[in-house]
Design a protein around this motif. Structure first.
Motif, short mmCIF file in Angstrom:
data_model
loop_
_atom_site.label_atom_id
_atom_site.label_comp_id
_atom_site.label_asym_id
_atom_site.label_seq_id
_atom_site.Cartn_x
_atom_site.Cartn_y
_atom_site.Cartn_z
N ARG A 36 107.96 28.02 17.89
CA ARG A 36 106.93 28.86 18.48
C ARG A 36 105.88 29.23 17.44
N GLU A 44 105.90 26.03 21.38
CA GLU A 44 105.18 26.96 22.23
C GLU A 44 103.93 27.40 21.48
N ARG A 76 100.36 29.53 21.63
CA ARG A 76 99.62 30.51 22.40
C ARG A 76 98.16 30.46 22.03
N SER A 77 97.34 30.86 22.94
CA SER A 77 95.94 31.10 22.60
C SER A 77 95.49 32.19 23.56
N ASN A 87 98.65 29.56 27.63
CA ASN A 87 99.85 29.38 26.83
C ASN A 87 100.53 28.10 27.26
N TYR A 117 101.33 33.72 17.33
CA TYR A 117 99.88 33.79 17.48
C TYR A 117 99.32 35.11 16.96
#
Lengths: 380, 519
Positions: free
Chosen positions: B464, B495, B497-498, B502, B467
């Protein structure tokens, strides 16, 4: 140096002349670069620098590419950065040389891989050959091969084949004493290499390159014809030096020309594609009978043929195929390739020795070369 | 000359006079450094030809293992040198004794400046706290590592080793500097089980009765989960783990012993370089300041000729020149040092003092004594010992420094014709500081953790991105996952994120897929 005991620093030199590690790893990097280029050859081979070069020159070609890097997780590119000026910088001021530095930001490292023309040629030639080539016994071409002499006495051992000599010695010892060992090599054991002339039948072959030079052939069409022919010529000259090349240019009339003329001529006339095929058929009858030659006609055009001439072309190509040419290739070039002559051929000719291809972009040259010179198509 | 003399001996004799001169200068430089409270490791200087300095510079350590990325670096550095575009000025290895290199084509005066510069680096390596856990025998260790890797090449094939190294190096920065000595697999699993069982029975150590009501409220749902965990396998890793290399080394399901060893080598060398990634500005800050200070002192003591003074000053100016489009760490470092020196000596300009007063920062009394007794020296030593780049900028960057360096934030703009322009958009010092500080988070690398080593109950690896406002480049995710797959040998997920969407990217050995997820 009275404070010798207090300071702990020293200076020395040693011999580094055998240090090669950097060069070795750089060579490996270069090898990897070449692997990448090999996978992207189609983008490289139509380069203007290549197809105007003398195929045998030692020229190096610079292939710009992104420097090889290992991928890693990273953030997307930033459009902002921090810089330092010489005083008094205010919002709105320009920074650095405007317009000149695109693509040279950190993280966008470009690398100019340098390859010799020969290296690129080898990559291309690897997959090329002459399809359906058959032995034809017209010319016997002398070639030198190595033969091994039999027993020779009192010979100077200058061309001595050491391993064979030792084998012979062991064989003799086995016969004489029952032990196959190396012992007492004498002149009677000598086996000497000798050059001897031998003759073998040659697959004599001719490629008839026919190009449309009429007014409808635009810059792109001419460029592709040139690129394809450049590679054809350099391929044949390198791998099959005995192959003869015949060049024919045509508009409404066909004419046999020299290689130089072939690559430089252009006219504003109309197009009659049957003309070069007539001439090819004539050449077959008088100069290169397929009984003694492997024949490969190759025709380039934009397919924009004179009205009513297409059936005649189909007929002539069929005649050429019937007279046992090894293959007939028609290459239609054009960005907005209309159906044209190619359509007519594929509708009416079912012989698998006929190859009709279309090149619509620069990158298509390599694939076309591989189809036309496919070494895997051979007759049993 | 004896019969045994080799051509090299003759070459060595050729340098005899020059080396004596350098040694004499080194003795002086060393004592000036000591008088100024520098405390470097014993330092050995070797004079080498340019290609060797390019080579060691590109490998990072002498005798490090062979890999094409080092070769690529080497070719770039060497080309730049051959074309006269740039050269490596100084090269010093963090080790005890410190190992440094001088270029044999340099005029002796340039090498003297390099020696002064290097002693300050050596002092920094020895005394900065971040470097305390680094291996000071790294050159030897790296040479041993290289021998083992070469052995694996002979045994398993160059290609197999290269492919493993490619994969490992693509995630080399993903180590945990605060846990350098990760236990081996069995010990680690035992630790994790013990920790889990301690958590499971929290009230055993607490007298019965006293807090039962709290436990009743707090632990009912927890107990259920704990019960599940008890019957199921331990969750691996128990906490998100940023040491991806260490995790794969220990728990990669199909790795052979030699492959674990190669991963361990890359991991240990990455940990060794970690403090250097964190202290580039700090390191050059001290070194640039001290080479200038020491060379001036040499000059004051008439140990340097006028002509040589001119040469080293020109060389110094070249090294610390500002760059309109990026941070020159030598320049920024030196300017920060100058400012702090002025601050502690009370020698700021009136205008600068006004700003301090306005910001309620105490103004120091003006110091008039000898340089060696300046209060700036102990203050700056303290800063040197306890800061990395990020804390240094956060604590000490201010308007005075930003103005002195005319710093600004610029933006890339593409006009109608596709031409790129760079335009100043801001010169507020707080914004510049914050941008600098945030660019140094995790040394500029994304922070990625292993969340699950048994994802889908099928030994798959789930990573992950933690973020923090900046999204990962999806192209690079797609290119990197197959490399991690090569190590893990089972499907790998990331994983990412932004602020817009996601996604989970997965690679199963054939292709990368992505799907949107919600939280």
């Amino acid at each position: 140096m009275e404070n010798n005991e207090r300071w702990f620093a020293s200076i020395s030199r040693q011999d580094w002349s055998f240090e090669r590690r950097g060069d070795q790893d750089a060579a490996r990097h270069n090898e990897k670069v070449k692997e990448i280029i090999k996978d992207n050859l189609e983008g490289v081979i139509s380069d203007g620098e290549i197809i105007t070069a003398d195929p045998r020159s030692k020229k190096t070609i610079k292939v710009p590419m992104r420097s090889l890097e290992l991928p890693r997780f990273r953030y997307g590119d930033e459009r902002e950065g921090i810089g330092m000026g010489e005083g008094g910088s205010q919002p709105g001021d320009g920074v650095g040389d405007p317009g000149k530095e695109a693509g040279t930001d950190p993280g966008e490292e470009y690398y100019e891989a340098e390859l010799s023309l020969q290296e690129i040629q080898e990559m291309v030639f690897e997959d090329l050959g002459l399809p359906r080539i058959k032995p034809k016994e017209q010319k016997d071409i002398p070639s030198e091969i190595v033969k091994y002499d039999d027993v020779r006495h009192n010979r100077s051992p200058s061309g001595l084949d050491i391993s064979r000599t030792i084998m012979q010695n062991m064989l003799r010892n086995a016969q004489d004493y029952g032990v196959a060992e190396i012992k007492g090599i004498s002149p009677e054991d000598y086996r000497v290499r000798r050059w001897e002339e031998d003759v073998r039948p040659e697959n004599s072959a001719v490629v008839i390159a026919m190009a449309d030079i009429s007014g409808s052939m635009g810059d792109f069409e001419k460029y592709i014809t040139r690129a394809f022919c450049w590679w054809t010529v350099s391929f044949l000259r390198t791998k099959f030096p005995e192959v003869e090349l015949v060049f024919i240019s045509h508009d409404t009339e066909a004419q046999e020309v020299t290689e130089k003329q072939f690559f430089s001529r252009g006219t504003g006339g109309g197009t009659r594609c049957s003309a070069p095929n007539e001439l090819a058929l004539e050449l077959l009858q008088h100069r290169y009978p397929p009984t003694s030659h492997n024949v490969y006609p190759l025709h380039f055009s934009d397919g924009d043929n004179q009205y009513g001439d297409n059936p005649r072309c189909v007929d002539l190509v069929q005649q050429l195929l019937d007279s046992e040419v090894n293959q007939y290739a028609y290459i239609q070039i054009g960005k907005t390739s209309s159906s044209g002559l190619l359509n007519e051929y594929t509708k009416n000719i079912s012989d698998e020795r006929f190859k009709g291809l279309k090149i619509t972009e620069k990158e298509g040259v390599l694939a076309a070369l591989k189809k036309v010179f496919n070494p895997e198509e051979q007759e049993d | 000359m004896s019969m045994e003399s080799t051509p090299f001996d003759k070459a060595a004799n050729r340098y005899e006079a020059e080396d004596r001169d350098l040694e004499a200068a080194l003795a002086n430089i060393w004592s000036i450094a000591e008088e100024n409270h520098l405390d470097p490791f014993p330092t050995h200087f070797e004079v080498v030809p340019p290609n060797v300095i390019s080579e060691i510079g590109s490998y990072g350590l002498p005798e490090r293992y062979s890999h094409w990325t080092h070769g690529r670096e080497y070719r770039q550095i060497k080309t730049m040198y051959d074309w006269g575009l740039s050269k490596i000025y100084e090269l010093v290895i963090n080790s005890n004794p410190a190992q440094a290199y001088l270029m044999e084509n340099n005029p002796p005066i340039e090498n003297k400046l390099v020696m002064a510069h290097v002693l300050a680096h050596s002092d920094f390596f020895k005394n900065n706290k971040l470097f305390a856990p680094t291996r000071r025998d790294m050159p030897e260790a790296a040479a041993h590592n290289a021998v083992r890797i070469q052995g694996y090449e002979e045994q398993y094939g160059k290609m197999a080793v290269e492919q493993l190294l490619d994969a490992t190096l693509s995630i080399e920065e993903h180590v945990d500097p605060y846990r350098p000595n990760r236990p081996q697999k069995e010990d680690e699993l035992r630790n994790w089980r013990e920790q889990a069982s301690r958590k499971r029975r929290p009230h055993e150590s607490i007298p019965a009765g006293q807090f039962d009501d709290i436990f009743d409220i707090a632990s009912k749902p927890v107990l259920k989960v704990i019960h599940d965990q008890h019957t199921e396998a331990l969750h691996i890793p128990p906490e998100p783990d940023r040491d991806i290399l260490g995790f794969i080394r220990n728990h990669g399901p199909n790795l052979q012993e030699w492959q674990r060893d190669v991963i361990d080598i890359v991991r240990s060398e990455s940990l060794y370089f970690y403090p250097q990634r964190r202290t580039q500005i700090r390191n050059e800050c001290c070194a640039s300041h001290w080479h200038k200070r020491i060379m001036r002192e040499m000059s004051d003591r008439n140990l340097i000729s006028d002509k040589d003074n001119e040469i080293w000053w020109r060389q110094h100016s070249g090294v610390v020149a500002p760059d309109p489009k990026r941070i020159n760490p030598y320049y920024l470092g030196m300017k920060m040092y100058e400012y702090l020196e002025d601050y502690y000596n009370g020698t700021l300009s009136a205008e600068e003092n006004d700003w301090l007063i306005k910001e309620h920062i105490p103004v120091q009394p003006r110091f008039e004594g000898r340089l060696e007794d300046s209060p700036a020296i102990p203050a700056l030593r303290d800063i040197m010992i306890h800061n990395d780049d990020q804390s240094f900028i956060r604590n000490h960057f201010n308007k005075i420094v930003a103005d002195r360096m005319d710093m600004y934030i610029y933006e890339e703009r593409v006009d109608f014709d596709g031409e790129v322009d760079y335009v100043v958009i801001d010169n507020g010092w707080q914004k510049i500081r914050d941008m600098l500080v945030s660019s140094m988070d995790n040394s500029g690398m994304p922070y990625i953790t292993v969340v699950d080593g048994d994802y889908n109950n099928a030994n798959q690896l789930y990573l992950r991105h933690e973020y923090e406002g900046k999204a990962l480049d999806p192209d690079y995710i797609k290119k990197t996952l197959p490399y991690i797959f090569r190590l893990w040998q089972k499907p790998v997920h990331l994983e990412a994120r932004s602020d817009k969407a996601n996604r989970v990217y997965s690679y199963d050995g054939t292709e990368v897929s992505e799907k949107r997820i919600s939280f």
